[in-house]
Design an enzyme around this catalytic site. Structure first.
Site, PDB file in Angstrom:
ATOM      1  N   ASP A 229       0.468  -1.311   0.393  1.00 30.75           N
ATOM      2  CA  ASP A 229      -0.131   0.119   0.349  1.00 30.75           C
ATOM      3  C   ASP A 229       1.002   1.627  -0.292  1.00 30.75           C
ATOM      4  O   ASP A 229       2.513   1.221   0.514  1.00 30.75           O
ATOM      5  CB  ASP A 229      -0.861   0.243   1.267  1.00 30.75           C
ATOM      6  CG  ASP A 229      -2.152  -0.551   1.423  1.00 30.75           C
ATOM      7  OD1 ASP A 229      -2.201  -1.157   0.001  1.00 30.75           O
ATOM      8  OD2 ASP A 229      -3.246  -0.783   2.118  1.00 30.75           O
TER       9      ASP A 229
ATOM     10  N   LYS B  89      -3.671   2.490  -2.699  1.00 31.31           N
ATOM     11  CA  LYS B  89      -4.878   3.913  -2.967  1.00 31.31           C
ATOM     12  C   LYS B  89      -4.961   4.971  -2.286  1.00 31.31           C
ATOM     13  O   LYS B  89      -5.043   5.613  -1.850  1.00 31.31           O
ATOM     14  CB  LYS B  89      -5.536   3.116  -2.141  1.00 31.31           C
ATOM     15  CG  LYS B  89      -6.210   1.515  -2.756  1.00 31.31           C
ATOM     16  CD  LYS B  89      -7.622   1.073  -1.617  1.00 31.31           C
ATOM     17  CE  LYS B  89      -7.870  -0.507  -1.937  1.00 31.31           C
ATOM     18  NZ  LYS B  89      -8.412  -1.209  -1.256  1.00 31.31           N
TER      19      LYS B  89
END
Length: 410
Positions: free
Chosen positions: A200, A222
């Site tokens: 991430d 993200k």
């Protein structure tokens, strides 16, 4: 005897009688490992430290409350002599010799028939370091070698490849708030052993640079309001690589289960029959305020703290947060993912009874070199975010604890 090196061996003591003489600091340090080995431990001592007594009270050891007597070592497989009576130690050592009981002498290594190595553990491996002879014993040097080897195994700087087939699967690793040193020891070791890392944006990015060249890194970033890898695609990637027999690490920021959608990934893996190991991480909800000098609780100030997600505004129909109740609480409110909504959040809290003068702190890029803290109140926080250009990732802390410590990060 001292001219010859000790012969290293691992004792299997499960269910076997082990006698420990003396209930002081030496016993306190050695007893846990003997209990963990499954030994039938008998402690002989008129008194003990509180920690040793707690072990006896819990039934982990048998405590005979008196001084050593001849015959105490009968039927023992191993003995640790650590009393403060040199004469008793010598008699016990002689008894051990007569009964052929391997014996450690805390007061006189030269008179012992066994030495306790400096030991450490790392994922199923025990590291034991012995000095080659009693004449040159240096316990601190031995312990330092032990520590260096164990730390290397744990953080991945000392890599020992597995030569037997590993069970394919996924490790869901919480990377902590951002500082690479704040990932757990187990998480760092699993990274060092990985074939594939699905990472991430908020994970500790510096750790990726330490990975060996053969490790494939999948960008699952993200970015808010920008490009993103759909959760379904992330799930499929984890399943696909695991089915190829690879060791996969899903590296997430903070803790996988604190607003991290970690359980969705666990559920997808379970449905696909893929084994998954969850490695908790240090959540930014407590670590980032702490790094900025803010305790989420403090005696006489806050007896509770509540962590909420601010990624949707209070008036959004998708919000599951009871902002009305939160406004009535007297403790600390920690808001994650709420920087761009903080104005509407502050208005809602004030509307439901929270004082406009309630202190607020925003900590951006917490625990990293770019960390900064901006202080405000509920009445001024929206303007502070705008004028100070506070951007995600940032943790918002609302409550009197903001004023407990220094006004800026130490």
């Amino acid at each position: 005897m001292a001219e010859h090196p000790a012969y290293p061996v691992g004792l299997r003591l499960t269910g076997r009688r082990v006698v420990v003489l003396g209930g002081g600091q030496v016993a306190q340090r050695r007893l846990p490992a003997l209990v963990a080995a499954g030994a039938d431990v008998v402690l002989v001592s008129p008194e003990t430290t509180p920690s040793v007594q707690a072990m006896a009270d819990a039934g982990e050891i048998t405590w005979t409350r008196r001084r050593y007597q001849d015959g105490d070592l009968a039927d023992a497989w191993y003995a640790l002599i650590a009393t403060d009576d040199p004469e008793a130690n010598a008699r016990a050592g002689a008894e051990a010799e007569r009964h052929r009981v391997w014996c450690v002498r805390a007061d006189d290594a030269d008179a012992a028939t066994a030495w306790t190595p400096a030991t450490g553990h790392s994922e199923g491996v025990t590291v034991a370091v012995l000095t080659t002879s009693a004449r040159g014993r240096d316990p601190r040097h031995t312990a330092a070698i032990r520590d260096a080897v164990v730390e290397g195994l744990r953080d991945g700087t000392l890599v020992a490849p597995h030569h037997r087939t590993r069970t394919p699967g996924v490790a869901l690793v919480g990377g902590g708030p951002g500082d690479p040193d704040l990932i757990t020891v187990r998480g760092r070791r699993l990274l060092a052993e990985a074939d594939v890392v699905v990472a991430d944006r908020l994970g500790p990015r510096d750790l990726l640079a330490e990975l060996p060249p053969h490790v494939e890194v999948i960008d699952a970033a993200k970015i808010p309001y920008g490009r993103s890898m759909a959760q379904e695609a992330i799930n499929n990637a984890l399943i696909e690589y695991a089915r190829q027999g690879k060791s996969v690490v899903r590296l997430k920021g903070g803790d996988p289960f604190v607003f991290g959608r970690g359980m969705e990934e666990v559920q997808a893996l379970a449905e696909a029959g893929i084994p998954c190991t969850v490695v908790p991480g240090i959540s930014s909800s407590i670590s980032v305020p702490g790094a900025a000098g803010i305790p989420v609780t403090h005696r006489g100030v806050a007896h509770e703290f509540t962590v909420v997600s601010g990624h949707v505004a209070p008036d959004d129909e998708r919000s599951l947060v009871d902002w009305t109740s939160l406004a009535r609480l007297t403790g600390t409110l920690v808001i994650l993912m709420g920087v761009d909504k903080i104005g509407r959040i502050a208005e809602t809290l004030i509307a439901h009874g929270k004082s406009p003068d309630t202190p607020v702190a925003l900590v951006q890029e917490g625990t990293t070199a770019a960390q900064r803290r901006v202080d405000a109140t509920l009445a001024t926080v929206a303007e502070a975010v705008r004028t100070q250009d506070v951007r995600p990732p940032a943790v918002v802390v609302v409550g009197e604890v903001v004023t407990v410590g220094p006004p800026t990060a130490p």
